[in-house]
Design a protein around this motif. Sequence first.
Motif, PDB file in Angstrom:
ATOM      1  N   TYR A  61       0.833  -1.199   0.000  1.00 55.56           N
ATOM      2  CA  TYR A  61       0.000   0.000   0.000  1.00 55.56           C
ATOM      3  C   TYR A  61       0.868   1.250   0.000  1.00 55.56           C
ATOM      4  CZ  TYR A  61      -3.700   3.284   1.191  1.00 55.56           C
ATOM      5  OH  TYR A  61      -4.580   4.334   1.177  1.00 55.56           O
ATOM      6  N   VAL A  62       0.589   2.150  -0.924  1.00 59.23           N
ATOM      7  CA  VAL A  62       1.270   3.445  -0.988  1.00 59.23           C
ATOM      8  C   VAL A  62       0.319   4.487  -0.430  1.00 59.23           C
ATOM      9  CG1 VAL A  62       2.348   5.163  -2.471  1.00 59.23           C
ATOM     10  CG2 VAL A  62       2.609   2.724  -2.992  1.00 59.23           C
ATOM     11  N   GLY A  63       0.738   5.155   0.643  1.00 57.05           N
ATOM     12  CA  GLY A  63      -0.157   6.075   1.327  1.00 57.05           C
ATOM     13  C   GLY A  63       0.270   7.527   1.239  1.00 57.05           C
ATOM     14  N   PHE A  64      -0.677   8.398   1.561  1.00 53.01           N
ATOM     15  CA  PHE A  64      -0.441   9.833   1.624  1.00 53.01           C
ATOM     16  C   PHE A  64       0.165  10.394   0.337  1.00 53.01           C
ATOM     17  CE2 PHE A  64      -0.506   8.380   6.015  1.00 53.01           C
ATOM     18  CZ  PHE A  64      -1.406   9.256   6.589  1.00 53.01           C
ATOM     19  N   GLY A  65      -0.433  10.004  -0.765  1.00 49.53           N
ATOM     20  CA  GLY A  65      -0.006  10.535  -2.059  1.00 49.53           C
ATOM     21  C   GLY A  65       1.418  10.171  -2.434  1.00 49.53           C
ATOM     22  N   GLY A  66       1.853   8.979  -2.008  1.00 49.66           N
ATOM     23  CA  GLY A  66       3.196   8.530  -2.382  1.00 49.66           C
ATOM     24  C   GLY A  66       4.273   8.863  -1.361  1.00 49.66           C
ATOM     25  N   GLN A  67       3.884   9.268  -0.155  1.00 45.58           N
ATOM     26  CA  GLN A  67       4.871   9.608   0.872  1.00 45.58           C
ATOM     27  C   GLN A  67       5.318   8.385   1.674  1.00 45.58           C
ATOM     28  OE1 GLN A  67       6.265  12.710   1.195  1.00 45.58           O
ATOM     29  NE2 GLN A  67       5.075  13.152  -0.642  1.00 45.58           N
ATOM     30  N   THR A  68       4.408   7.430   1.886  1.00 44.77           N
ATOM     31  CA  THR A  68       4.732   6.245   2.679  1.00 44.77           C
ATOM     32  C   THR A  68       4.445   4.979   1.882  1.00 44.77           C
ATOM     33  OG1 THR A  68       2.521   6.126   3.670  1.00 44.77           O
ATOM     34  CG2 THR A  68       4.179   7.462   4.823  1.00 44.77           C
ATOM     35  N   TYR A  69       5.081   3.892   2.329  1.00 42.68           N
ATOM     36  CA  TYR A  69       4.992   2.622   1.620  1.00 42.68           C
ATOM     37  C   TYR A  69       4.881   1.520   2.661  1.00 42.68           C
ATOM     38  CZ  TYR A  69       6.244  -0.862  -1.976  1.00 42.68           C
ATOM     39  OH  TYR A  69       6.253  -1.910  -2.872  1.00 42.68           O
ATOM     40  N   SER A  70       3.878   0.685   2.543  1.00 41.66           N
ATOM     41  CA  SER A  70       3.688  -0.409   3.498  1.00 41.66           C
ATOM     42  C   SER A  70       3.730  -1.739   2.763  1.00 41.66           C
ATOM     43  CB  SER A  70       2.334  -0.252   4.212  1.00 41.66           C
ATOM     44  OG  SER A  70       2.292   0.960   4.924  1.00 41.66           O
ATOM     45  N   ASN A  71       4.651  -2.591   3.171  1.00 41.82           N
ATOM     46  CA  ASN A  71       4.746  -3.944   2.621  1.00 41.82           C
ATOM     47  C   ASN A  71       5.434  -4.834   3.650  1.00 41.82           C
ATOM     48  OD1 ASN A  71       7.455  -3.285   2.494  1.00 41.82           O
ATOM     49  ND2 ASN A  71       7.482  -3.029   0.282  1.00 41.82           N
ATOM     50  N   ASP A  72       5.667  -6.070   3.313  1.00 43.95           N
ATOM     51  CA  ASP A  72       6.270  -6.997   4.264  1.00 43.95           C
ATOM     52  C   ASP A  72       7.674  -6.566   4.675  1.00 43.95           C
ATOM     53  OD1 ASP A  72       4.020  -8.546   4.290  1.00 43.95           O
ATOM     54  OD2 ASP A  72       4.714  -9.929   2.735  1.00 43.95           O
ATOM     55  N   PHE A  73       8.404  -5.960   3.764  1.00 49.02           N
ATOM     56  CA  PHE A  73       9.744  -5.479   4.075  1.00 49.02           C
ATOM     57  C   PHE A  73       9.708  -4.442   5.204  1.00 49.02           C
ATOM     58  CE2 PHE A  73      13.194  -2.367   3.112  1.00 49.02           C
ATOM     59  CZ  PHE A  73      14.277  -3.191   3.371  1.00 49.02           C
ATOM     60  N   THR A  74       8.796  -3.488   5.103  1.00 46.94           N
ATOM     61  CA  THR A  74       8.693  -2.462   6.149  1.00 46.94           C
ATOM     62  C   THR A  74       8.196  -3.060   7.456  1.00 46.94           C
ATOM     63  OG1 THR A  74       6.431  -1.847   5.510  1.00 46.94           O
ATOM     64  CG2 THR A  74       8.219  -0.688   4.418  1.00 46.94           C
ATOM     65  N   PHE A  75       7.244  -3.998   7.378  1.00 47.66           N
ATOM     66  CA  PHE A  75       6.699  -4.589   8.593  1.00 47.66           C
ATOM     67  C   PHE A  75       7.764  -5.397   9.348  1.00 47.66           C
ATOM     68  CE2 PHE A  75       2.452  -4.620   6.189  1.00 47.66           C
ATOM     69  CZ  PHE A  75       2.195  -3.324   6.576  1.00 47.66           C
ATOM     70  N   ILE A  76       8.559  -6.173   8.608  1.00 51.56           N
ATOM     71  CA  ILE A  76       9.605  -6.975   9.239  1.00 51.56           C
ATOM     72  C   ILE A  76      10.613  -6.076   9.956  1.00 51.56           C
ATOM     73  CG2 ILE A  76      11.593  -8.475   8.769  1.00 51.56           C
ATOM     74  CD1 ILE A  76       9.900  -9.631   6.424  1.00 51.56           C
ATOM     75  N   LEU A  77      11.068  -5.045   9.267  1.00 51.37           N
ATOM     76  CA  LEU A  77      12.043  -4.148   9.875  1.00 51.37           C
ATOM     77  C   LEU A  77      11.457  -3.423  11.081  1.00 51.37           C
ATOM     78  CD1 LEU A  77      13.869  -2.657   6.772  1.00 51.37           C
ATOM     79  CD2 LEU A  77      14.918  -3.937   8.626  1.00 51.37           C
ATOM     80  N   GLN A  78      10.216  -2.982  10.982  1.00 49.39           N
ATOM     81  CA  GLN A  78       9.592  -2.291  12.114  1.00 49.39           C
ATOM     82  C   GLN A  78       9.452  -3.210  13.319  1.00 49.39           C
ATOM     83  OE1 GLN A  78       5.947  -0.623  10.563  1.00 49.39           O
ATOM     84  NE2 GLN A  78       6.966   1.160   9.693  1.00 49.39           N
ATOM     85  N   GLU A  79       9.087  -4.464  13.078  1.00 43.95           N
ATOM     86  CA  GLU A  79       8.960  -5.411  14.192  1.00 43.95           C
ATOM     87  C   GLU A  79      10.298  -5.601  14.902  1.00 43.95           C
ATOM     88  OE1 GLU A  79       6.463  -6.376  15.603  1.00 43.95           O
ATOM     89  OE2 GLU A  79       4.853  -7.041  14.292  1.00 43.95           O
ATOM     90  N   PHE A  80      11.374  -5.725  14.144  1.00 39.04           N
ATOM     91  CA  PHE A  80      12.681  -5.935  14.775  1.00 39.04           C
ATOM     92  C   PHE A  80      13.224  -4.648  15.400  1.00 39.04           C
ATOM     93  CE2 PHE A  80      12.660  -9.951  12.472  1.00 39.04           C
ATOM     94  CZ  PHE A  80      13.233 -10.786  13.423  1.00 39.04           C
ATOM     95  N   ILE A  81      12.809  -3.497  14.899  1.00 37.72           N
ATOM     96  CA  ILE A  81      13.145  -2.242  15.589  1.00 37.72           C
ATOM     97  C   ILE A  81      12.495  -2.215  16.963  1.00 37.72           C
ATOM     98  CG2 ILE A  81      12.650   0.242  15.603  1.00 37.72           C
ATOM     99  CD1 ILE A  81      13.178   0.233  12.578  1.00 37.72           C
TER     100      ILE A  81
END
Length: 480
Positions: A61-81
Motif C-alpha cells: 500500500y502506498v499512502g499519503f499521495g506517495g509519501q509512505t509505503y507499506s509492505n512486508d519489508f517495512t513490517f519486518i524491519l519495524q517489528e525488529f526495531i
Amino acid sequence: MMLADIITILPEITIAVAAMVVMLSDLFFGKYVKNLAYILTQIFLIIAAWMTFEQFVSPVYVGFGGQTYSNDFTFILQEFIFLAAFLVFIYGKDYIEDRKLPQGEFYTLSLLSILGAVTLVSAYSLLTVYIGLELLSLPLYALLAIRRNFAKGAEASIKYFILGAITSGLLLYGMSFIYGITGSLNLHDIGIYLANTNPAHLNIVLVGMVLMITTATFKLGAVPFHMWVPDVYEGSPNAVTAFLASVPKLAAFAMLVNILMVAMPAQAFAWHKVLMVLGVISIFFGNLLALAQTNLKRLLGYSTISHIGFVLLALILSPDAFAVSTALFYIIVYILMAAASFGVLIVLSVKGNDVEDLVDFAGLNRRNPWIAFLMLILMFSMAGIPPLSGFVAKLFVVMGLIDGHHYVLVTYALIMSVIASFYYIRVVKVIYFDEPKNQTPVYANKNTLLGLSINSLLILIFGLFPALLVNLIHPVYTLF
C-alpha cells in the motif's frame, strides 16, 4: 482513502503518542510511581509491535499521495526495531537507575528516535526519507550527552552531531540533483524516470547517488565514514550505546535499500561497484583496527564496521530480491548480537562502575557462569562459528558471492573472517582462563537475565533452524 492511509501508519502514531505520554507522565507522576516512564514505554512498544503484526502480509500500500509505503519489508524491519528497543530498555533499566540518569528524558528521546526509525523504514519519498532521518538522528545527539557531568559523553555527542549535520547536508545536496533531473520526490517515479534518463544527465545522477549513499553508510558506520563509531560507542553511556548499535542500523539499512533498489535500480552498474569497494575496505579496516583494541566498546565498534561490510557485500548479489533478503537476514542477526553484547556490559556495570576494558571480564566464568556462557555464545556467533546464526549469516553472503562468481571476494571474506575470530576468541579466553581481578559474584536482575537469555537463545535458534527467519523474510523476494 484517508482512513486507509492512517491505518498503515498506526505504529508510527502509537510511538508518537507514546513519546508525549511518557514525557508528561514522568513530569507529573514520575515522583510517585517508580519506573513509570519505563513501564509506559514498554507497554507502548508492545502495542506498536502488535499493530504492525496485524498488518503483516497485507497488500502493498502506498499512502499519503506517495509519501509512505507499506509492505512486508517495512513490517519486518519495524517489528525488529521494536524488538531491539524492547530488549535494550530491559537491559538498561537498572543501569539508568544506578547512574541516576533522567528517566523521562531518556525514554522520551529514545521513543522519538524510534519514531524516526520506523518513519524512515516506510519512507517512499525523498521528503519522508529526510524527515525520518532527522527525527532518528536529533534525539540521538541529546541521548549521547545525557550524562551531563561526563566529558566523554559530551565529546561523543558533539562529534556525532557535527558529522551527522555534514552528512545531512550531503543528503539534501544529493536529493537536489535527483529532484532537479527527475522533477519528482516519489522514489518509484524517480526509478521509472532514471531508467529512461538522458545519457547526458548520467554524471549528475551518479553524483546525487553517491551523496545519498554517503549519508546512509555514515549511519551504518561503513569505512570511510566510520570515524565516529568507536569514539561515540566509547563515550556514550552503555545503555545508550546498546540503543545506538541496534535501532538506527535497521533504519539506515532500510534507507539504503529504498534509495538504491526502488529509486535507482537502473544505476545498479554503478552502485554495485560503490558498495563493493565500501564493503571490502570496511571489512579490512574494521578487523584490522579491532585487533589492537583492549576496550571492549571500541572493539565492538570496529566489529560493527566489519559486519556492515558484509551487509554491503550482500547487497551486490543478484537478483536484487535475493540481495535484500540476504542482507536483511545478516543485519537482523547482527542487531540481536549487538544488543545482547552491550546488554552484558550493562549488567556488569554496577555501582557506578562502567565495565569497558577486557581486563574487567577476566574470570567472569567464576563470578557468574551463566552470563559468561551467554557472552561466549555472542562472541562465537560474531566470529562466525557454527552452529550459531552469525555463521549462517556469513555463509549466506559467501554462497551468494560464489553464485555470482565473485571468487576473489569469497576468498577475501573467508580470510577476513578467520582474522576476526582472533579478537572475539580473545574475549572468551579472558572470560574463562584469566584470573579475575575482582572476586565479587555478579548478580543480574531476573528480568534482565531473562531478556539476555531469550536474546542469546534467538541467536542460537536462528543458527540451528535458519529457515525460521528465512521464511519470515521470504516475502521480501517478491518486492524488488
